[in-house]
Design a protein around this motif. Structure first.
Motif, PDB file in Angstrom:
ATOM      1  N   PHE A   1      40.918  59.125  28.456  1.00 54.29           N
ATOM      2  CA  PHE A   1      39.674  58.353  28.614  1.00 54.29           C
ATOM      3  C   PHE A   1      39.280  58.259  30.218  1.00 54.29           C
ATOM      4  CE2 PHE A   1      37.196  54.579  29.007  1.00 54.29           C
ATOM      5  CZ  PHE A   1      35.839  54.811  28.722  1.00 54.29           C
ATOM      6  N   GLY A   2      38.857  59.303  30.765  1.00 57.11           N
ATOM      7  CA  GLY A   2      38.677  59.437  32.271  1.00 57.11           C
ATOM      8  C   GLY A   2      38.019  58.206  32.886  1.00 57.11           C
ATOM      9  N   LEU A   3      37.091  57.479  32.278  1.00 56.13           N
ATOM     10  CA  LEU A   3      36.760  56.314  32.816  1.00 56.13           C
ATOM     11  C   LEU A   3      37.809  55.330  32.967  1.00 56.13           C
ATOM     12  CD1 LEU A   3      33.233  55.958  31.371  1.00 56.13           C
ATOM     13  CD2 LEU A   3      33.953  56.912  33.567  1.00 56.13           C
ATOM     14  N   THR A   4      38.933  55.152  32.766  1.00 56.11           N
ATOM     15  CA  THR A   4      40.157  54.306  33.052  1.00 56.11           C
ATOM     16  C   THR A   4      40.466  54.466  34.411  1.00 56.11           C
ATOM     17  OG1 THR A   4      40.971  54.888  30.977  1.00 56.11           O
ATOM     18  CG2 THR A   4      42.378  53.734  32.523  1.00 56.11           C
ATOM     19  N   PRO A   5      40.334  53.125  35.135  1.00 54.56           N
ATOM     20  CA  PRO A   5      40.794  53.114  36.502  1.00 54.56           C
ATOM     21  C   PRO A   5      42.059  53.595  36.831  1.00 54.56           C
ATOM     22  CG  PRO A   5      40.108  50.998  35.762  1.00 54.56           C
ATOM     23  CD  PRO A   5      40.350  51.840  34.429  1.00 54.56           C
ATOM     24  N   ARG A   6      42.109  54.333  38.037  1.00 53.20           N
ATOM     25  CA  ARG A   6      43.486  55.057  38.342  1.00 53.20           C
ATOM     26  C   ARG A   6      44.241  53.640  38.832  1.00 53.20           C
ATOM     27  NH1 ARG A   6      44.749  58.612  43.689  1.00 53.20           N
ATOM     28  NH2 ARG A   6      47.144  58.648  43.249  1.00 53.20           N
ATOM     29  N   ILE A   7      45.525  53.857  38.470  1.00 53.03           N
ATOM     30  CA  ILE A   7      46.625  52.677  38.803  1.00 53.03           C
ATOM     31  C   ILE A   7      47.246  53.054  40.112  1.00 53.03           C
ATOM     32  CG2 ILE A   7      48.658  51.428  38.238  1.00 53.03           C
ATOM     33  CD1 ILE A   7      46.344  50.797  36.398  1.00 53.03           C
ATOM     34  N   TYR A   8      47.088  52.305  41.144  1.00 48.89           N
ATOM     35  CA  TYR A   8      47.535  52.518  42.396  1.00 48.89           C
ATOM     36  C   TYR A   8      49.050  52.221  42.742  1.00 48.89           C
ATOM     37  CZ  TYR A   8      43.095  54.450  43.960  1.00 48.89           C
ATOM     38  OH  TYR A   8      42.028  55.325  44.017  1.00 48.89           O
ATOM     39  N   GLY A   9      49.248  51.011  42.078  1.00 48.82           N
ATOM     40  CA  GLY A   9      50.529  50.512  42.131  1.00 48.82           C
ATOM     41  C   GLY A   9      50.904  49.314  41.314  1.00 48.82           C
ATOM     42  N   TYR A  10      52.211  49.151  40.851  1.00 45.44           N
ATOM     43  CA  TYR A  10      52.651  47.916  40.110  1.00 45.44           C
ATOM     44  C   TYR A  10      53.676  47.430  40.945  1.00 45.44           C
ATOM     45  CZ  TYR A  10      55.520  45.561  36.437  1.00 45.44           C
ATOM     46  OH  TYR A  10      56.210  44.617  35.950  1.00 45.44           O
ATOM     47  N   CYS A  11      53.891  45.933  41.178  1.00 43.70           N
ATOM     48  CA  CYS A  11      55.065  45.499  41.805  1.00 43.70           C
ATOM     49  C   CYS A  11      55.616  44.212  40.969  1.00 43.70           C
ATOM     50  CB  CYS A  11      54.557  44.993  43.234  1.00 43.70           C
ATOM     51  SG  CYS A  11      55.826  43.874  43.921  1.00 43.70           S
ATOM     52  N   SER A  12      56.991  44.340  40.546  1.00 45.32           N
ATOM     53  CA  SER A  12      57.498  43.379  39.868  1.00 45.32           C
ATOM     54  C   SER A  12      58.169  42.301  40.579  1.00 45.32           C
ATOM     55  CB  SER A  12      58.474  43.954  38.950  1.00 45.32           C
ATOM     56  OG  SER A  12      59.449  44.670  39.433  1.00 45.32           O
ATOM     57  N   ASP A  13      58.057  42.333  42.065  1.00 43.78           N
ATOM     58  CA  ASP A  13      58.746  41.423  42.681  1.00 43.78           C
ATOM     59  C   ASP A  13      58.044  40.381  42.874  1.00 43.78           C
ATOM     60  OD1 ASP A  13      60.047  40.012  44.867  1.00 43.78           O
ATOM     61  OD2 ASP A  13      60.472  41.769  46.180  1.00 43.78           O
ATOM     62  N   GLU A  14      58.408  39.281  42.467  1.00 47.08           N
ATOM     63  CA  GLU A  14      57.484  37.964  42.420  1.00 47.08           C
ATOM     64  C   GLU A  14      57.583  37.346  43.626  1.00 47.08           C
ATOM     65  OE1 GLU A  14      58.466  35.248  39.115  1.00 47.08           O
ATOM     66  OE2 GLU A  14      57.871  37.039  37.782  1.00 47.08           O
ATOM     67  N   LEU A  15      58.297  37.647  44.657  1.00 44.87           N
ATOM     68  CA  LEU A  15      58.431  37.139  46.159  1.00 44.87           C
ATOM     69  C   LEU A  15      57.188  37.699  46.851  1.00 44.87           C
ATOM     70  CD1 LEU A  15      62.245  37.446  46.565  1.00 44.87           C
ATOM     71  CD2 LEU A  15      60.837  35.371  46.147  1.00 44.87           C
ATOM     72  N   VAL A  16      56.533  38.665  46.461  1.00 45.30           N
ATOM     73  CA  VAL A  16      55.421  39.301  47.225  1.00 45.30           C
ATOM     74  C   VAL A  16      54.166  38.352  47.342  1.00 45.30           C
ATOM     75  CG1 VAL A  16      53.779  41.115  47.436  1.00 45.30           C
ATOM     76  CG2 VAL A  16      56.320  41.489  47.115  1.00 45.30           C
ATOM     77  N   ILE A  17      53.849  37.968  46.041  1.00 44.32           N
ATOM     78  CA  ILE A  17      52.313  37.172  45.935  1.00 44.32           C
ATOM     79  C   ILE A  17      52.489  35.963  45.117  1.00 44.32           C
ATOM     80  CG2 ILE A  17      50.832  38.815  46.465  1.00 44.32           C
ATOM     81  CD1 ILE A  17      50.069  39.040  43.463  1.00 44.32           C
ATOM     82  N   GLY A  18      54.123  35.842  44.484  1.00 43.92           N
ATOM     83  CA  GLY A  18      54.320  34.693  43.490  1.00 43.92           C
ATOM     84  C   GLY A  18      54.219  35.122  41.993  1.00 43.92           C
TER      85      GLY A  18
END
Length: 122
Positions: free
Chosen positions: A79-96
């Motif tokens: 499904f080409g209209l799915t947005p591209r994922i640029y990044g995933y961050c599991s570190d909760e210290l970055v934004i909580g």
């Protein structure tokens, strides 16, 4: 604190991605069912979307950002209209909390009540 993260649950899914150097303006999308979704607009006009779970207590399997990323990565080839994922961050210290950043796609967001403002869904 700036995040430099691998896209998706596996670093091999997408190349490394660094956020643009300017601080974005942040606007929360309204009307979501659960997870919080924000539009990040940068000085150069670049737009990205950030998703994160709500603050507070969560059941262990609820609001799994890694699972959302994995589903979108699996959908993208079919499904080409799915947005591209640029990044995933599991570190909760970055934004909580854990979070991911994806491509912004302009368009209508269908709602559970059958439509979006100014849109005939029939």
């Amino acid at each position: 604190m700036r995040a430099n993260f691998a896209a998706g649950p596996s670093p091999t899914d997408e190349p490394k991605f660094a956020l643009p150097p300017s601080n974005p303006t942040v606007k929360q999308f309204r009307g979501g069912a659960s997870n919080l979704t924000y539009l990040l607009t940068f000085a150069d006009g670049n737009k990205l979307v950030l998703r994160r779970p709500p603050a507070g207590y969560k059941a262990a399997s609820a609001h799994d950002m890694g699972r959302e990323v994995a589903i979108q990565l699996a959908l993208k080839p079919s499904f080409g209209l799915t947005p591209r994922i640029y990044g995933y961050c599991s570190d909760e210290l970055v934004i909580g909390s854990e979070f991911y950043v994806m491509e912004y796609l302009d368009g209508v967001v269908p709602r559970a009540n059958g439509g979006a403002a100014g849109t005939d869904m029939s």
